[in-house]
Design a protein around this motif. Sequence first.
Motif, PDB file in Angstrom:
ATOM      1  N   LEU A   1      14.285   2.128   0.050  1.00  0.00           N
ATOM      2  CA  LEU A   1      13.839   1.802  -1.306  1.00  0.00           C
ATOM      3  C   LEU A   1      13.804   3.027  -2.202  1.00  0.00           C
ATOM      4  O   LEU A   1      13.454   2.944  -3.375  1.00  0.00           O
ATOM      5  CB  LEU A   1      12.440   1.186  -1.267  1.00  0.00           C
ATOM      6  CG  LEU A   1      12.336  -0.183  -0.599  1.00  0.00           C
ATOM      7  CD1 LEU A   1      10.893  -0.601  -0.489  1.00  0.00           C
ATOM      8  CD2 LEU A   1      13.136  -1.203  -1.379  1.00  0.00           C
ATOM      9  N   GLY A   2      14.126   4.177  -1.608  1.00  0.00           N
ATOM     10  CA  GLY A   2      14.125   5.406  -2.400  1.00  0.00           C
ATOM     11  C   GLY A   2      12.755   6.035  -2.516  1.00  0.00           C
ATOM     12  O   GLY A   2      12.519   6.904  -3.344  1.00  0.00           O
ATOM     13  N   LEU A   3      11.815   5.590  -1.680  1.00  0.00           N
ATOM     14  CA  LEU A   3      10.455   6.135  -1.743  1.00  0.00           C
ATOM     15  C   LEU A   3      10.148   7.026  -0.548  1.00  0.00           C
ATOM     16  O   LEU A   3       9.025   7.439  -0.344  1.00  0.00           O
ATOM     17  CB  LEU A   3       9.437   4.994  -1.807  1.00  0.00           C
ATOM     18  CG  LEU A   3       9.537   4.117  -3.053  1.00  0.00           C
ATOM     19  CD1 LEU A   3       8.719   2.860  -2.878  1.00  0.00           C
ATOM     20  CD2 LEU A   3       9.082   4.892  -4.271  1.00  0.00           C
TER      21      LEU A   3
ATOM     22  N   VAL B 106       1.354   9.599  -5.414  1.00  0.00           N
ATOM     23  CA  VAL B 106       1.402  11.006  -4.999  1.00  0.00           C
ATOM     24  C   VAL B 106       2.831  11.537  -4.927  1.00  0.00           C
ATOM     25  O   VAL B 106       3.026  12.718  -4.690  1.00  0.00           O
ATOM     26  CB  VAL B 106       0.713  11.235  -3.639  1.00  0.00           C
ATOM     27  CG1 VAL B 106      -0.762  10.901  -3.736  1.00  0.00           C
ATOM     28  CG2 VAL B 106       1.376  10.409  -2.555  1.00  0.00           C
ATOM     29  N   GLY B 107       3.819  10.677  -5.096  1.00  0.00           N
ATOM     30  CA  GLY B 107       5.200  11.135  -5.037  1.00  0.00           C
ATOM     31  C   GLY B 107       5.729  11.113  -3.619  1.00  0.00           C
ATOM     32  O   GLY B 107       4.959  11.252  -2.674  1.00  0.00           O
ATOM     33  N   PRO B 108       7.063  10.923  -3.485  1.00  0.00           N
ATOM     34  CA  PRO B 108       7.613  10.819  -2.142  1.00  0.00           C
ATOM     35  C   PRO B 108       7.606  12.164  -1.432  1.00  0.00           C
ATOM     36  O   PRO B 108       7.604  13.213  -2.063  1.00  0.00           O
ATOM     37  CB  PRO B 108       9.046  10.331  -2.394  1.00  0.00           C
ATOM     38  CG  PRO B 108       9.359  10.761  -3.785  1.00  0.00           C
ATOM     39  CD  PRO B 108       8.064  10.790  -4.528  1.00  0.00           C
ATOM     40  N   GLY B 109       7.599  12.131  -0.107  1.00  0.00           N
ATOM     41  CA  GLY B 109       7.581  13.359   0.677  1.00  0.00           C
ATOM     42  C   GLY B 109       7.142  13.047   2.094  1.00  0.00           C
ATOM     43  O   GLY B 109       6.494  12.028   2.343  1.00  0.00           O
TER      44      GLY B 109
ATOM     45  N   ILE C   7       0.850  -1.201   0.000  1.00  0.00           N
ATOM     46  CA  ILE C   7       0.000   0.000   0.000  1.00  0.00           C
ATOM     47  C   ILE C   7       0.881   1.245   0.000  1.00  0.00           C
ATOM     48  O   ILE C   7       0.648   2.194  -0.752  1.00  0.00           O
ATOM     49  CB  ILE C   7      -0.921   0.004   1.233  1.00  0.00           C
ATOM     50  CG1 ILE C   7      -1.850  -1.195   1.174  1.00  0.00           C
ATOM     51  CG2 ILE C   7      -1.713   1.299   1.287  1.00  0.00           C
ATOM     52  CD1 ILE C   7      -2.898  -1.196   2.245  1.00  0.00           C
ATOM     53  N   LEU C   8       1.909   1.218   0.855  1.00  0.00           N
ATOM     54  CA  LEU C   8       2.802   2.372   0.948  1.00  0.00           C
ATOM     55  C   LEU C   8       3.435   2.674  -0.413  1.00  0.00           C
ATOM     56  O   LEU C   8       3.451   3.828  -0.861  1.00  0.00           O
ATOM     57  CB  LEU C   8       3.908   2.086   1.962  1.00  0.00           C
ATOM     58  CG  LEU C   8       3.571   2.392   3.426  1.00  0.00           C
ATOM     59  CD1 LEU C   8       4.683   1.885   4.318  1.00  0.00           C
ATOM     60  CD2 LEU C   8       3.396   3.881   3.612  1.00  0.00           C
ATOM     61  N   ILE C   9       3.950   1.630  -1.042  1.00  0.00           N
ATOM     62  CA  ILE C   9       4.628   1.841  -2.333  1.00  0.00           C
ATOM     63  C   ILE C   9       3.643   2.378  -3.364  1.00  0.00           C
ATOM     64  O   ILE C   9       3.947   3.328  -4.100  1.00  0.00           O
ATOM     65  CB  ILE C   9       5.268   0.518  -2.823  1.00  0.00           C
ATOM     66  CG1 ILE C   9       6.443   0.174  -1.916  1.00  0.00           C
ATOM     67  CG2 ILE C   9       5.733   0.641  -4.263  1.00  0.00           C
ATOM     68  CD1 ILE C   9       7.049  -1.182  -2.173  1.00  0.00           C
ATOM     69  N   VAL C  10       2.438   1.825  -3.369  1.00  0.00           N
ATOM     70  CA  VAL C  10       1.422   2.290  -4.318  1.00  0.00           C
ATOM     71  C   VAL C  10       1.119   3.766  -4.082  1.00  0.00           C
ATOM     72  O   VAL C  10       1.164   4.590  -4.999  1.00  0.00           O
ATOM     73  CB  VAL C  10       0.132   1.447  -4.198  1.00  0.00           C
ATOM     74  CG1 VAL C  10      -1.005   2.119  -4.953  1.00  0.00           C
ATOM     75  CG2 VAL C  10       0.367   0.046  -4.707  1.00  0.00           C
TER      76      VAL C  10
ATOM     77  N   ALA D 126       9.245   1.635   9.355  1.00  0.00           N
ATOM     78  CA  ALA D 126       8.596   1.633   8.042  1.00  0.00           C
ATOM     79  C   ALA D 126       9.140   2.757   7.179  1.00  0.00           C
ATOM     80  O   ALA D 126       9.397   2.582   5.985  1.00  0.00           O
ATOM     81  CB  ALA D 126       7.086   1.776   8.207  1.00  0.00           C
ATOM     82  N   GLU D 127       9.349   3.913   7.808  1.00  0.00           N
ATOM     83  CA  GLU D 127       9.866   5.063   7.053  1.00  0.00           C
ATOM     84  C   GLU D 127      11.263   4.753   6.537  1.00  0.00           C
ATOM     85  O   GLU D 127      11.608   5.066   5.391  1.00  0.00           O
ATOM     86  CB  GLU D 127       9.857   6.298   7.950  1.00  0.00           C
ATOM     87  CG  GLU D 127      10.228   7.589   7.265  1.00  0.00           C
ATOM     88  CD  GLU D 127      11.731   7.772   7.232  1.00  0.00           C
ATOM     89  OE1 GLU D 127      12.220   8.302   6.217  1.00  0.00           O
ATOM     90  OE2 GLU D 127      12.420   7.356   8.198  1.00  0.00           O
ATOM     91  N   SER D 128      12.092   4.105   7.382  1.00  0.00           N
ATOM     92  CA  SER D 128      13.442   3.748   6.952  1.00  0.00           C
ATOM     93  C   SER D 128      13.378   2.787   5.783  1.00  0.00           C
ATOM     94  O   SER D 128      14.150   2.901   4.829  1.00  0.00           O
ATOM     95  CB  SER D 128      14.209   3.096   8.098  1.00  0.00           C
ATOM     96  OG  SER D 128      14.221   3.944   9.194  1.00  0.00           O
ATOM     97  N   GLY D 129      12.456   1.842   5.874  1.00  0.00           N
ATOM     98  CA  GLY D 129      12.296   0.890   4.786  1.00  0.00           C
ATOM     99  C   GLY D 129      11.987   1.610   3.488  1.00  0.00           C
ATOM    100  O   GLY D 129      12.587   1.344   2.446  1.00  0.00           O
TER     101      GLY D 129
END
Lengths: 299, 327
Positions: A236-238, A153-156, A145-148, A229-232
Motif C-alpha cells: 500500500l506504500g506505507l 508518524v510516517g512510514p519506516g 490501526i496500522l494505516i492510522v 502484514a509488513e508486505s501488505g
Amino acid sequence: MASIAETSQAATRRRSRNPVLHFVGRLFREKPLGAVCAVIFVLFLLCGIFADLIAPYGYNQIAPLKRLRPPSLDFPFGTDNLGRDMLSRCIYGAQLSVIIGFCAAGIATVISIVLGIVSGYLGGKFDLVVQRFVDAWMSFPDLIILIVVVSVVGPGMIQIICTLGLLLGIAGSRIIRGAVVSVRENMYVHAAQSTGASTFRVLWRHILPNVMAPVIVLFTTRVGTVILAESGLSFLGLGVPPPAPTWGGLLSGSGRTYMLQGPWLALAPGLCLTVVVYATNMFGDALRDLLDPRMRGSR
Amino acid sequence: MNTPLLSVRNLSTRFRTERGTVRAVDNVSFDVAPGETLAIVGESGSGKSVTALSILRLIPDPPGKIESGEILFDGKDLLKLDDEGIRAIRGDRIAMIFQEPMSSLNPALTVGLQVGEPINLHRKTVWAKALDKAAELLGKVRIPDGRSRLGSYPHQYSGGMRQRVMIAMALACQPRLIIADEPTTALDVTVQAQILALLKELTRETNSAMILITHDLGVVARYADRVAVMYGGRIVETAPARQLYKTPRHPYTRGLMASVPRLDGDTERPLVPIEGQPPDLASLPPGCPFAPRCKDVTERCRIERPPLFESGPSHLSACFYHERLAA
C-alpha cells in the motif's frame, strides 16, 4: 541474581543436550511436513542473516543494458526495469523480513507474556479490566490501526516494528492468559507461595516455564503474520520506503507496473512471501502439536 | 506446658460463595508447643486444610477471608504482618507439605532447583551451595544418590519419592513448625508408614513442631502427641492422643472410632458408621453442628451451641454431656 541466571543456564545446558536432539528427532519422525517447513524457516533465516555474503549483486546495483531479462543462469530470478538482479533483491528482502519479523514478533511475544501472565495470575478485577481492554483493542481491524499510525508518524521500519509488536502483543496476551489461568490452579503454585516466594518469583520461575509451549508457538506463528502484514503495508506504500527492497514493495512497485512485460518481477517476491509464511505457520503448528502433549504428559 | 510456639486464638475464616457465606473455620483456638506434634482430625470439609492455610495466610482472597482471630507465632501475630513479613516466615520458620505429591512439584523445574529454592530464597545462598544443601537434604529423606538426581524432573520420580522431595523442601530451612496437610493420602499404604516415620524422625531430629492434618485415626494414634478433632469448622474435642483413645468425650470422636477397624483387641466388633452427611457449612444448624447426626441428641443440642468444656486435664470437649460420656 547473577548466580540464579548462571545455574538456570547450567540447568538448561544440562537439559538441552539430549532433549533438544530428541525433540528434533521427533519433529522429523512425527511431523515430516513441519520438519521440511522448519528447514525452509532456517534457510530463510540464514538468507536474511548472511544476505551480504549470499547475494550475487547489490540490491540497488543497476545494469541499464540488462533490463527486464527473464530468469537465466546469470539472473536466476530475472532482472527488473532498471536491470537490478531480482534474486539479490529478494535475498535482501529476506533480510528486512527477518529483521522486521523477529523484532516485531519478539516485542509482541514479550508484551503477550507480561500482560497475559500478570492478568491471568492476579485475576479478579484487574484481570477483568485488562481483558475488556483487550476485547476493545481486538475489535479494531489491524490494518486500520496500522494505516492510522503510519500516516501519523510516517512510514519506516521502526514505526512498523513497534506498531505491529504492540498490535499483535495485546491480541496474543489472551492465549497466554488462558494458559496461565489453568497453570495457576496447580498445587505447585500454592507450594511455591508456601515457601515464601514473592509474586514476581512465582511468576518468573514457576508459571513462565509452564507456559513456554504456547509462547514458542505464538512466537513462530507471529513471525509469519508480521511478515505478511509488513508486505501488505509496503504494497500500500506505507511500509519501509524504497529503495529498501521489501517483498511487499517489490510486488507493488516494479512487480505490478511491469507484470505483463516481466511476470517474474511479481512471481519472485510473491513466491518468497508465500513459501516463508506457509513454512512459519506449518512449523508453528508442528511445534504446537509436539509441545502440548508433552506438557500434559509430564504433569 | 511451656510457652506455646504457635497459638491460634478464635480464628475464623469464611468464603463468600454464590450460596452465601461459608464459615469454613469458626472460632478455632489451639496451641502447639515447641517440638510437639498436633494432629488435626476430621472428615472432608471439616475445615482442617483451611485452618492450615490460614496459618500461613495462603487463603485466596477473594473469595476467602480470615475474618478474625490471632495467630501468634513466637509471640508475633502473623495476621498483622505485612506481605514481606509473612513471606519471610513462609518456608523459613513455618513450612508446609501438601497432600498431593503428584501435583505439588513443578513439572518444568528440576528437583534440585525446587529443593534448593527455599535455601536460596531465605538464606540468600548462592545456587551452587544451595544445590549442595539440596543434595544433602535428599540424602536425609533417603533418596539414594541424591546428587545425581538433582537434575531429574518430578515425573521421573515415584509418588513416594516425590513426597520425600516435598519433605526435603519443607525441611530445607530447618523450620520451627511444619504443617503437613494429609501428607500420605495419595500414597500406597506401605509407603504411607515410611513417609510418616521419616517425617516424625526428622522433626524429632530438628526439634520442629508439627501440625499433622489427617482423616486417618490410625496415623494419629502412632505419630501425634495431641489431637484436635474438627467438625463443621469447629474444634469439638482436643486431648492428648492416648487420652483421646482411652476416653473420647465427644459423640463424634466416639463415632469416628467405632467406624474404623482395630487390629488390636476385639476384631469381631462390628463397624458402626456415622449416619447422615457432613454438615453444609453455608447453613449450619444454630445448635451443635453434630446434632443432626448424633445418637444421643437432646432438645438443648439443637438450640444452643455447646462451648468447649474442660473435661479432664488438658482435655476439652464441645458436648453438653461430656461427663456422661466419660462413664
